[in-house]
Design a protein around this motif. Structure first.
Motif, PDB file in Angstrom:
ATOM      1  N   LEU A   1       9.388   8.749   0.468  1.00  6.38           N
ATOM      2  CA  LEU A   1       8.505   8.101   1.435  1.00  6.38           C
ATOM      3  C   LEU A   1       9.049   8.255   2.860  1.00  6.38           C
TER       4      LEU A   1
ATOM      5  N   ALA B   1       0.833  -1.212   0.000  1.00  8.48           N
ATOM      6  CA  ALA B   1       0.000   0.000   0.000  1.00  8.48           C
ATOM      7  C   ALA B   1       0.860   1.252   0.000  1.00  8.48           C
ATOM      8  N   LEU B   2       1.935   1.252   0.771  1.00 10.70           N
ATOM      9  CA  LEU B   2       2.809   2.431   0.796  1.00 10.70           C
ATOM     10  C   LEU B   2       3.498   2.601  -0.550  1.00 10.70           C
TER      11      LEU B   2
ATOM     12  N   GLY C   1       2.480   0.046   7.085  1.00 18.87           N
ATOM     13  CA  GLY C   1       2.512   1.148   6.124  1.00 18.87           C
ATOM     14  C   GLY C   1       3.060   2.443   6.671  1.00 18.87           C
TER      15      GLY C   1
ATOM     16  N   SER D   1       1.204   4.142  -3.037  1.00 19.22           N
ATOM     17  CA  SER D   1       0.857   5.547  -2.778  1.00 19.22           C
ATOM     18  C   SER D   1       1.656   6.517  -3.637  1.00 19.22           C
ATOM     19  N   ILE D   2       2.807   6.059  -4.187  1.00 16.77           N
ATOM     20  CA  ILE D   2       3.584   6.911  -5.095  1.00 16.77           C
ATOM     21  C   ILE D   2       3.723   6.252  -6.468  1.00 16.77           C
TER      22      ILE D   2
END
Length: 309
Positions: free
Chosen positions: A188, A171-172, A233, A175-176
């Motif tokens: 991050l 998920a992290l 995350g 995110s980018i």
């Protein structure tokens, strides 16, 4: 002022001879000759200043003083034997393992049930030590230490090399738009950005020195804790892939780059003192750890010789 005791060897000979009323049988029990028992009794009598046995043809009898001593000495030795037996039985059935938190949580916790099923007579007690603490070298049967070499006289086996690489939750990464280059990591949040492993890994990736000093410090001091934060995350963590095998296989974590780095002298070590070289429970646990490592495809050290230290 306490009265000094006669030599223990003489007291021991007297205890056995007074039970058997025979120097010959006492010698057989203690692995000594009849003459050696007789000599020890003479030493005792010289020290005490009175006789404890009456020597007769082919037999001995206790004197009055000898009878008074005999009951108390036999009782004292029985108490000693019981104490040693009780402690010995307890130690024979309990294995104390002092372990680095990462190894205890990410390795032992998931596997220990298999060792206990194979060895139901051995109760394993784990003493995990965390950040800032030291292994229980003085009180444990076996120590698993991380990046901390055992005492020089201990029998030591390198079991896992401390290699490391960035890892994060899917998920992290999403995110980018995914992590495809080392630069993406810098976009991050990072778990423990002050860990020296980060600088080593970035240099291995060809980035030279990366300045992470301005990032919020979140020193966990344990890969087990850092991995949990990464799974949640909360940031990218620098971790040893072997200890994150389950999280990687289940998709809780991603390792975006095959590149791993390491500090040559840093490893996990399984060690124990020379006095426990032939200890059954220590050998069983050591060999079980080696078998588990082999099952995982890890290089397995050859067990140290089992001859007396």
């Amino acid at each position: 002022m306490p009265v000094s005791l006669p030599p223990l060897s003489a007291i021991r000979a007297f205890e056995a001879a007074s039970r058997h009323l025979s120097f010959t049988k006492a010698g057989e029990e203690l692995g000594m000759t009849q003459a050696a028992i007789s000599y020890q009794i003479r030493l005792l009598e010289d020290r005490l200043g009175y006789a404890v046995f009456i020597r007769k043809t082919r037999r001995i009898e206790l004197t009055e003083n000898g009878r008074q001593l005999s009951g108390r000495v036999i009782e004292a030795f029985a108490t000693l034997r019981t104490a040693f037996e009780e402690v010995g039985e307890k130690n024979a059935g309990q294995l104390v393992v002092s372990s680095n938190t990462t190894f205890a949580v990410n390795w032992l916790a998931n596997r220990l049930v298999h060792f206990q099923m194979q060895n139901p007579d051995i109760a394993v007690r784990i003493l995990p030590y965390g950040p800032g603490a030291s292994p229980e070298f003085d009180s444990a049967d076996i120590v698993v230490s991380a990046c901390k070499r055992p005492p020089k006289d201990w029998i030591s086996n390198e079991i896992v090399k401390a290699d490391f690489s960035p890892m994060l939750s899917p998920a992290l990464a999403a995110s980018i738009g995914g992590v495809t280059s080392p630069e993406d990591i810098l976009r991050l949040p990072m778990v423990d950005p002050q860990d020296p492993w980060w600088g080593i890994w970035f240099r291995a990736a060809g980035f030279g020195d990366v300045d992470l000093s301005g990032r919020p410090n979140s020193r966990m001091g344990s890969q087990a804790l850092e991995a949990n934060r990464a799974i949640a995350g909360q940031g990218v963590a620098i971790l040893t892939p072997y200890f994150c095998k389950t999280a990687l296989e289940t998709g809780q974590l991603q390792q975006p780059f095959d590149l791993t780095a390491r500090i040559e002298e840093e490893s996990w070590y399984l060690s124990y003192p020379p006095t426990k070289r032939n200890n059954r429970k220590v050998r069983l646990f050591r060999d079980w750890v080696f078998a588990e490592l082999k099952r995982d495809g890890m290089p397995v050290p050859a067990p140290a010789p089992e001859t007396a230290a």
